[in-house]
Design a protein around this motif. Sequence first.
Motif, PDB file in Angstrom:
ATOM      1  N   LYS A   1       0.884  -1.765   0.116  1.00 19.78           N
ATOM      2  CA  LYS A   1       0.260   0.424   0.047  1.00 19.78           C
ATOM      3  C   LYS A   1       0.710   1.475   0.051  1.00 19.78           C
ATOM      4  CE  LYS A   1      -4.154  -2.394   2.170  1.00 19.78           C
ATOM      5  NZ  LYS A   1      -4.776  -2.399   3.907  1.00 19.78           N
ATOM      6  N   LEU A   2       1.557   1.269   0.416  1.00 14.36           N
ATOM      7  CA  LEU A   2       2.783   2.544   0.917  1.00 14.36           C
ATOM      8  C   LEU A   2       3.735   2.679  -0.551  1.00 14.36           C
ATOM      9  CD1 LEU A   2       4.042   1.813   4.580  1.00 14.36           C
ATOM     10  CD2 LEU A   2       2.458   3.745   3.710  1.00 14.36           C
ATOM     11  N   GLU A   3       3.626   1.991  -1.072  1.00 14.47           N
ATOM     12  CA  GLU A   3       5.177   1.645  -2.310  1.00 14.47           C
ATOM     13  C   GLU A   3       3.334   1.823  -3.272  1.00 14.47           C
ATOM     14  OE1 GLU A   3       6.647  -1.577  -5.515  1.00 14.47           O
ATOM     15  OE2 GLU A   3       5.167  -1.769  -3.814  1.00 14.47           O
ATOM     16  N   GLN A   4       2.490   1.733  -3.609  1.00 19.51           N
ATOM     17  CA  GLN A   4       1.061   1.962  -4.410  1.00 19.51           C
ATOM     18  C   GLN A   4       1.483   3.720  -4.092  1.00 19.51           C
ATOM     19  OE1 GLN A   4      -2.010  -0.278  -3.276  1.00 19.51           O
ATOM     20  NE2 GLN A   4      -1.195  -1.890  -4.255  1.00 19.51           N
ATOM     21  N   ARG A   5       1.221   3.819  -2.760  1.00 21.23           N
ATOM     22  CA  ARG A   5       1.145   6.082  -2.641  1.00 21.23           C
ATOM     23  C   ARG A   5       2.298   6.358  -2.757  1.00 21.23           C
ATOM     24  NH1 ARG A   5      -1.046   6.323   2.673  1.00 21.23           N
ATOM     25  NH2 ARG A   5      -0.912   8.463   2.298  1.00 21.23           N
ATOM     26  N   GLY A   6       3.491   5.323  -3.371  1.00 24.02           N
ATOM     27  CA  GLY A   6       5.301   6.552  -3.839  1.00 24.02           C
ATOM     28  C   GLY A   6       5.799   6.962  -2.148  1.00 24.02           C
ATOM     29  N   ILE A   7       5.422   6.260  -1.341  1.00 21.28           N
ATOM     30  CA  ILE A   7       5.911   6.355  -0.121  1.00 21.28           C
ATOM     31  C   ILE A   7       7.456   5.317   0.178  1.00 21.28           C
ATOM     32  CG2 ILE A   7       5.485   6.455   2.362  1.00 21.28           C
ATOM     33  CD1 ILE A   7       2.440   7.593   2.010  1.00 21.28           C
ATOM     34  N   VAL A   8       6.995   4.572  -0.032  1.00 22.13           N
ATOM     35  CA  VAL A   8       7.828   3.227   0.001  1.00 22.13           C
ATOM     36  C   VAL A   8       8.441   2.879  -1.765  1.00 22.13           C
ATOM     37  CG1 VAL A   8       8.477   1.445   0.441  1.00 22.13           C
ATOM     38  CG2 VAL A   8       7.605   2.175   2.021  1.00 22.13           C
ATOM     39  N   HIS A   9       9.576   2.663  -1.439  1.00 23.73           N
ATOM     40  CA  HIS A   9      10.452   2.042  -3.115  1.00 23.73           C
ATOM     41  C   HIS A   9      10.744   0.461  -2.683  1.00 23.73           C
ATOM     42  CE1 HIS A   9      10.568   5.606  -5.691  1.00 23.73           C
ATOM     43  NE2 HIS A   9      11.119   6.134  -4.622  1.00 23.73           N
ATOM     44  N   LYS A  10       9.753  -0.350  -3.928  1.00 23.93           N
ATOM     45  CA  LYS A  10      10.209  -2.075  -3.371  1.00 23.93           C
ATOM     46  C   LYS A  10      11.389  -1.297  -4.479  1.00 23.93           C
ATOM     47  CE  LYS A  10       8.381  -6.519  -4.847  1.00 23.93           C
ATOM     48  NZ  LYS A  10       7.009  -6.825  -4.900  1.00 23.93           N
ATOM     49  N   ILE A  11      12.684  -2.155  -3.975  1.00 27.95           N
ATOM     50  CA  ILE A  11      13.569  -2.682  -5.163  1.00 27.95           C
ATOM     51  C   ILE A  11      14.035  -4.013  -5.135  1.00 27.95           C
ATOM     52  CG2 ILE A  11      16.356  -1.950  -5.458  1.00 27.95           C
ATOM     53  CD1 ILE A  11      15.518   0.803  -3.652  1.00 27.95           C
ATOM     54  N   VAL A  12      14.408  -4.097  -6.298  1.00 28.43           N
ATOM     55  CA  VAL A  12      14.420  -5.749  -6.368  1.00 28.43           C
ATOM     56  C   VAL A  12      15.558  -6.410  -6.868  1.00 28.43           C
ATOM     57  CG1 VAL A  12      13.893  -7.795  -7.469  1.00 28.43           C
ATOM     58  CG2 VAL A  12      11.991  -6.367  -7.733  1.00 28.43           C
ATOM     59  N   THR A  13      16.634  -6.367  -6.141  1.00 24.85           N
ATOM     60  CA  THR A  13      17.797  -6.817  -6.715  1.00 24.85           C
ATOM     61  C   THR A  13      18.132  -8.780  -6.442  1.00 24.85           C
ATOM     62  OG1 THR A  13      18.904  -6.833  -3.697  1.00 24.85           O
ATOM     63  CG2 THR A  13      18.438  -5.159  -4.942  1.00 24.85           C
ATOM     64  N   ASP A  14      19.635  -8.993  -6.529  1.00 22.31           N
ATOM     65  CA  ASP A  14      19.692 -10.275  -6.519  1.00 22.31           C
ATOM     66  C   ASP A  14      19.831 -11.028  -5.775  1.00 22.31           C
ATOM     67  OD1 ASP A  14      20.559 -10.267  -9.472  1.00 22.31           O
ATOM     68  OD2 ASP A  14      22.545  -9.786  -9.072  1.00 22.31           O
ATOM     69  N   GLN A  15      19.775 -10.340  -4.465  1.00 23.15           N
ATOM     70  CA  GLN A  15      18.991 -10.746  -3.332  1.00 23.15           C
ATOM     71  C   GLN A  15      17.505 -11.035  -2.820  1.00 23.15           C
ATOM     72  OE1 GLN A  15      21.337  -8.389  -3.513  1.00 23.15           O
ATOM     73  NE2 GLN A  15      23.387  -9.768  -3.841  1.00 23.15           N
ATOM     74  N   GLY A  16      16.969 -10.441  -3.485  1.00 23.95           N
ATOM     75  CA  GLY A  16      15.544 -10.190  -3.125  1.00 23.95           C
ATOM     76  C   GLY A  16      15.213  -9.047  -2.901  1.00 23.95           C
ATOM     77  N   ALA A  17      13.798  -8.150  -2.196  1.00 18.01           N
ATOM     78  CA  ALA A  17      13.239  -7.745  -2.023  1.00 18.01           C
ATOM     79  C   ALA A  17      13.755  -6.766  -1.104  1.00 18.01           C
ATOM     80  CB  ALA A  17      12.225  -7.665  -2.564  1.00 18.01           C
ATOM     81  N   ARG A  18      14.080  -5.350  -1.407  1.00 21.76           N
ATOM     82  CA  ARG A  18      14.151  -4.454  -0.018  1.00 21.76           C
ATOM     83  C   ARG A  18      13.446  -3.174  -0.380  1.00 21.76           C
ATOM     84  NH1 ARG A  18      18.228  -5.490   2.924  1.00 21.76           N
ATOM     85  NH2 ARG A  18      18.438  -3.368   3.477  1.00 21.76           N
ATOM     86  N   TYR A  19      12.867  -2.662   0.546  1.00 27.88           N
ATOM     87  CA  TYR A  19      12.181  -1.597   1.011  1.00 27.88           C
ATOM     88  C   TYR A  19      12.346  -0.309   0.996  1.00 27.88           C
ATOM     89  CZ  TYR A  19       8.794  -4.899  -0.319  1.00 27.88           C
ATOM     90  OH  TYR A  19       8.104  -6.140  -0.517  1.00 27.88           O
ATOM     91  N   GLN A  20      12.552   0.444   0.709  1.00 25.07           N
ATOM     92  CA  GLN A  20      12.846   2.198   1.138  1.00 25.07           C
ATOM     93  C   GLN A  20      12.344   3.341   1.087  1.00 25.07           C
ATOM     94  OE1 GLN A  20      16.701   3.142  -1.348  1.00 25.07           O
ATOM     95  NE2 GLN A  20      18.225   3.084   0.909  1.00 25.07           N
ATOM     96  N   TYR A  21      12.249   3.860   2.567  1.00 30.22           N
ATOM     97  CA  TYR A  21      11.368   5.116   2.089  1.00 30.22           C
ATOM     98  C   TYR A  21      12.177   6.051   1.356  1.00 30.22           C
ATOM     99  CZ  TYR A  21       9.290   9.208   3.838  1.00 30.22           C
ATOM    100  OH  TYR A  21       8.854  10.563   4.612  1.00 30.22           O
ATOM    101  N   CYS A  22      10.929   7.029   0.514  1.00 30.33           N
ATOM    102  CA  CYS A  22      11.503   7.528  -0.412  1.00 30.33           C
ATOM    103  C   CYS A  22      11.061   9.247   0.176  1.00 30.33           C
ATOM    104  CB  CYS A  22      10.538   7.720  -1.406  1.00 30.33           C
ATOM    105  SG  CYS A  22      10.930   8.820  -3.061  1.00 30.33           S
ATOM    106  N   HIS A  23      12.432  10.251   0.817  1.00 31.90           N
ATOM    107  CA  HIS A  23      12.120  11.391   0.869  1.00 31.90           C
ATOM    108  C   HIS A  23      11.080  12.957  -0.436  1.00 31.90           C
ATOM    109  CE1 HIS A  23      13.940  10.471   4.597  1.00 31.90           C
ATOM    110  NE2 HIS A  23      15.037   9.874   4.264  1.00 31.90           N
ATOM    111  N   ALA A  24      11.678  11.426  -1.415  1.00 31.09           N
ATOM    112  CA  ALA A  24      10.991  12.521  -2.681  1.00 31.09           C
ATOM    113  C   ALA A  24       9.084  12.959  -2.341  1.00 31.09           C
ATOM    114  CB  ALA A  24      11.796  12.716  -3.715  1.00 31.09           C
ATOM    115  N   HIS A  25       8.281  11.780  -2.146  1.00 29.42           N
ATOM    116  CA  HIS A  25       7.481  11.975  -1.830  1.00 29.42           C
ATOM    117  C   HIS A  25       6.399  12.881  -1.770  1.00 29.42           C
ATOM    118  CE1 HIS A  25       6.948  10.582   1.829  1.00 29.42           C
ATOM    119  NE2 HIS A  25       5.544  10.754   1.607  1.00 29.42           N
TER     120      HIS A  25
END
Length: 135
Positions: free
Chosen positions: A51-75
């Motif tokens: 839900k937070l990703e859909q609102r642009g508040i959190v980014h889901k970053i898919v890496t070789d090690q799996g998915a990581r989530y990061q808060y986005c200050h730009a939103h």
Amino acid sequence: MSVTYMTRQQQAVLSCMESCTDGCTAAELTDLLHAQGQAVGLTTVYRQLEKLEQRGIVHKIVTDQGARYQYCHAHRHGHACFIIKCEQCGLIEHMTCAHLDELYSHLSEEHHFRINPRRTLFYGLCQSCAQEDNV
């Protein structure tokens, strides 16, 4: 950005995400929430992150090690951002740059392709690793 109601669990996930400057996995986030006394399951954490990703508040970053989530200050400021990842040390950062807006416009107008900046990931070397390579 309009104010949207957040459940207690979503607010707890968001607050915890804001404190994870390097991002985290959903499992790591669940462990952090448990350490704070929050009774929340992994499935709920995934649902709230989505839900937070859909609102642009959190980014889901898919890496070789799996998915990581990061808060986005730009939103908070309504800016589009993109993500850069250092191929050497793994550093992941959010960037805003007006020059990319020009590229996105060009791709849209001339090539009829719209970029999703929240899911755009550029790979390269961070300043520190690039300096090490030149030494």
